[in-house]
Design an enzyme around this catalytic site. Structure first.
Site, PDB file in Angstrom:
ATOM      1  N   HIS A  43      73.157  45.812  10.193  1.00 33.96           N
ATOM      2  CA  HIS A  43      73.150  47.432  10.261  1.00 33.96           C
ATOM      3  C   HIS A  43      72.429  47.904  11.479  1.00 33.96           C
ATOM      4  O   HIS A  43      71.145  47.331  11.424  1.00 33.96           O
ATOM      5  CB  HIS A  43      72.823  48.053   9.097  1.00 33.96           C
ATOM      6  CG  HIS A  43      73.084  49.499   9.089  1.00 33.96           C
ATOM      7  ND1 HIS A  43      71.911  50.424   8.886  1.00 33.96           N
ATOM      8  CD2 HIS A  43      73.958  50.513   9.356  1.00 33.96           C
ATOM      9  CE1 HIS A  43      72.151  51.582   8.935  1.00 33.96           C
ATOM     10  NE2 HIS A  43      73.678  51.778   9.329  1.00 33.96           N
ATOM     11  N   SER A  44      72.747  48.628  12.185  1.00 34.69           N
ATOM     12  CA  SER A  44      71.784  49.540  13.082  1.00 34.69           C
ATOM     13  C   SER A  44      70.985  48.423  14.243  1.00 34.69           C
ATOM     14  O   SER A  44      71.466  47.538  14.643  1.00 34.69           O
ATOM     15  CB  SER A  44      70.846  50.461  12.552  1.00 34.69           C
ATOM     16  OG  SER A  44      70.178  51.188  13.136  1.00 34.69           O
ATOM     17  N   LEU A  45      69.738  48.540  14.173  1.00 35.41           N
ATOM     18  CA  LEU A  45      68.833  47.576  15.204  1.00 35.41           C
ATOM     19  C   LEU A  45      68.890  46.271  14.552  1.00 35.41           C
ATOM     20  O   LEU A  45      68.916  45.248  15.353  1.00 35.41           O
ATOM     21  CB  LEU A  45      67.440  48.239  15.084  1.00 35.41           C
ATOM     22  CG  LEU A  45      66.348  47.215  15.675  1.00 35.41           C
ATOM     23  CD1 LEU A  45      66.741  47.515  17.202  1.00 35.41           C
ATOM     24  CD2 LEU A  45      65.056  47.991  15.475  1.00 35.41           C
TER      25      LEU A  45
END
Length: 635
Positions: free
Chosen positions: A371-373
């Site tokens: 997820h995300s970074l």
């Protein structure tokens, strides 16, 4: 008739009505202990209600309990008190009645050995063990049973089969804690709260004014669980393991990847039983969290000393979230984050393999959902692997050589950044290969675009192997919500013709997977599967008349000019020329509600993936339908 003083006849006495003889069914004077399959162990997470274990786990716990408490020669209490439960996610200690999570820190559950249950509207609630123990001792006591049988002129000894109740005659009564427990029959046992004023008033009104007995306002108790524990009542074997990696903000209060993974696991299990029940029974999907941020010290608190005191709450949010991106882009802390995540993934992998040594031999595979970074970091870790160039499709020698040099250059860049900090750096690698890399709400496309990589390295390629070779990861799925402000696309980075092609819409879970979704989930498309439609009749002689040709020319023209108008985006890539089509799609977009607002959704879209049933169905479709044995891509 007898006369009274007033000369009137006296009122006759009321007729004598004979009372029917009271019949009592027999009460066994001896009651056998409950069998292991009649007892049901329960567990409770903090702040939640008791939940029963499945039959297999309950029998395991009861067997261990019996051996510990009733004694077996040479049995080591310390080594054998632990039992793996809930699919191996927790180690339960039957002595302390607690369980600890295996793959994450701080996950604890309480255990309860339930023999007695309170039944309210067909729902069974287990009694606490101390209270149940008092009731069990009273229930099995022979004193009141023999006395009762003697009083009614019975002298029976029944081995344990239950008998029916005879009316509401109180046969036995005790006080257990704050409750009065009354036996009206072998299977008619009730209790009421003697410390609650409303319960006392209800019992008083029932007895004095309404002619009810002592059971008025009470609740029924049952001995033994309604569903007998069975060894076949267990979770299916694990067929696929997905390591789940969090993004920014893990240090913020309320952010918990373990909670998110639990939500995702429960959602996928619910959807699987509805949409993929047979495949789920053959091999379930297990999700294991990879929590990497809180294991790192990084600046060791220096940033906190530099933070201004004004609007401290907002600054703490920034320090706990956005600062993670700055840390990763720093040549000082970037390598430390790479190593930290690789170390945590490998730890989870080794821990799983220690408990499932035959997993790979039995055909088990691994994937990652980031997820995300976290998706950017895991991509960089994977790209630092030394790829097996023999497994990569060769479109031409020049591009193949560039891809090989790119992988080596990435590793060299990390080493040079570490050298600037006067330390030797050897990037850590993960210990397994991936079937799928699912990136959720990912800014990976933006990061790659900002790294000044030459356009011809990524673009004009027919597969995602310009991003990651198939020898490292078989397939990439870029899943995003249309209102997620952090998410970016990948396909235009690989092939510029897809600037004008919409991402693939993810099907609604309520409607089930469509034929197109199932086709895309069956592996890479080959050139034979992407034949352009053949024109027939007099229209075939007119260039650019057929819809496919118009769509293709529009897509190429718009891609070359770089203009963007969302209303003119192509629905899919069916209208693209064959030479521009990707073997597999990369961008997959969730659908918004018809009445929803994109601006309102943007506040929650980035964290909505864990509980979205559409995401769960997409993951299951790919993990169950994808064919790892598909033939390699053609040139």
């Amino acid at each position: 008739f007898e006369m009274t003083d007033s000369g009137k006849p006296a009122r006759p006495p009321p007729p004598q009505r004979s009372q029917p003889p009271m019949s009592f069914t027999q009460i066994p004077t001896e009651v056998l202990p409950l069998q292991p399959h009649e007892i049901r162990w329960h567990y409770k997470e903090p702040g939640r209600f008791w939940v029963h274990f499945n039959g297999y786990d309950s029998l395991l716990l009861e067997e261990r309990f019996q051996r510990l408490y009733y004694g077996v020669a040479g049995y080591d209490l310390k080594e054998t008190a632990m039992v793996g439960v809930l699919g191996g996610l927790y180690d339960a200690n039957v002595l302390e009645r607690t369980g600890d999570s295996v793959y994450w820190r701080g996950g604890t559950i309480k255990l309860l050995r339930a023999e007695w249950f309170e039944v309210i509207s067909d729902k069974w609630y287990p009694l606490e063990e101390d209270l149940a123990r008092q009731i069990e001792e009273a229930h099995r006591s022979t004193t009141w049973r023999m006395k009762f049988n003697k009083d009614v002129g019975l002298d029976v000894r029944v081995s344990g089969s239950p008998s029916l109740s005879a009316g509401n005659v109180v046969r036995h009564k005790i006080t257990a804690g704050k409750h009065d427990v009354v036996w009206f029959g072998e299977n008619d046992i009730r209790w009421s709260n003697n410390s609650d004023y409303s319960s006392k008033m209800m019992n008083f009104v029932g007895r004095k004014l309404m002619g009810k007995d002592e059971s008025y306002g009470s609740k029924h108790l049952r001995r033994g669980y309604w569903d007998m524990a069975r060894t076949d009542d267990r979770l299916p074997p694990i067929g696929h393991v997905v390591f789940v990696i969090h993004g920014i903000g893990q240090c913020m209060e309320g952010s918990d990847i373990c909670k998110s993974v639990t939500d995702l696991r429960e959602k996928c299990q619910k959807v699987a039983k509805k949409q993929f029940n047979e495949k789920w029974k053959g091999g379930r999907i297990e999700f294991i969290p990879v929590e990497w941020r809180t294991w790192l010290q990084l600046d060791k608190g220096i940033v906190d000393t530099l933070t201004l005191p004004n609007v401290r709450t907002i600054r703490n949010i920034v320090n706990s979230s956005v600062l993670d991106v700055m840390y990763y882009m720093s040549p000082t802390y970037g390598p430390e984050i790479l190593d930290g995540m690789a170390m945590r993934i490998n730890q989870q992998y080794r821990l799983f393999m220690d408990r499932h040594p035959d997993y790979i031999e039995n055909g088990g595979v691994f994937s990652v959902a980031a997820h995300s970074l976290g998706s950017v970091i895991i991509y960089d870790i994977l790209s630092l692997h030394k790829s097996d160039v023999d497994d990569m499709p060769v479109e031409d020698e020049g591009r193949h050589q560039l891809l090989t040099e790119l992988q080596e250059a990435k590793a060299r860049i990390v080493e040079l950044e570490a050298a600037l900090n006067k330390r030797t750096y050897q990037p850590k690698k993960i210990l397994f290969k991936l079937e799928h890399l699912f990136i959720l709400g990912s800014p990976l496309g933006m990061f790659l675009a900002l790294r000044d990589v030459e356009e011809h390295v990524y673009r004009h390629h027919k597969s995602a192997q310009s991003l990651l070779p198939a020898s490292i990861c078989k397939r990439i799925h870029n899943i995003h919500h249309p209102s997620d402000p952090i998410a970016y696309r990948l396909e235009p980075l690989v092939n510029s013709a897809y600037e004008r092609v919409r991402p693939v819409k993810i099907d609604r879970c309520a409607a089930g997977p469509s034929g197109t979704a199932q086709e895309l989930a069956c592996g890479p498309r080959k050139d034979a599967d992407m034949v352009e439609p053949v024109k027939k009749g007099w229209m075939s002689y007119l260039p650019a008349i057929a819809k496919g040709s118009i769509a293709a020319s529009e897509a190429v023209a718009v891609a070359s000019t770089g203009t963007a108008n969302d209303k003119k985006l192509l629905k899919d890539d069916s209208g693209l020329p064959l030479k521009d089509k990707l073997y597999e799609r990369l961008d997959f977009q969730l659908q918004e509600g018809a009445m929803s607002s994109s601006y309102v959704n943007s506040f929650t879209a980035h964290t909505s993936y864990w509980t979205d049933p559409d995401v769960a169905m997409y993951l299951l479709l790919q993990l169950y339908k994808y064919q790892p044995s598909a033939p390699p891509l053609g040139p």
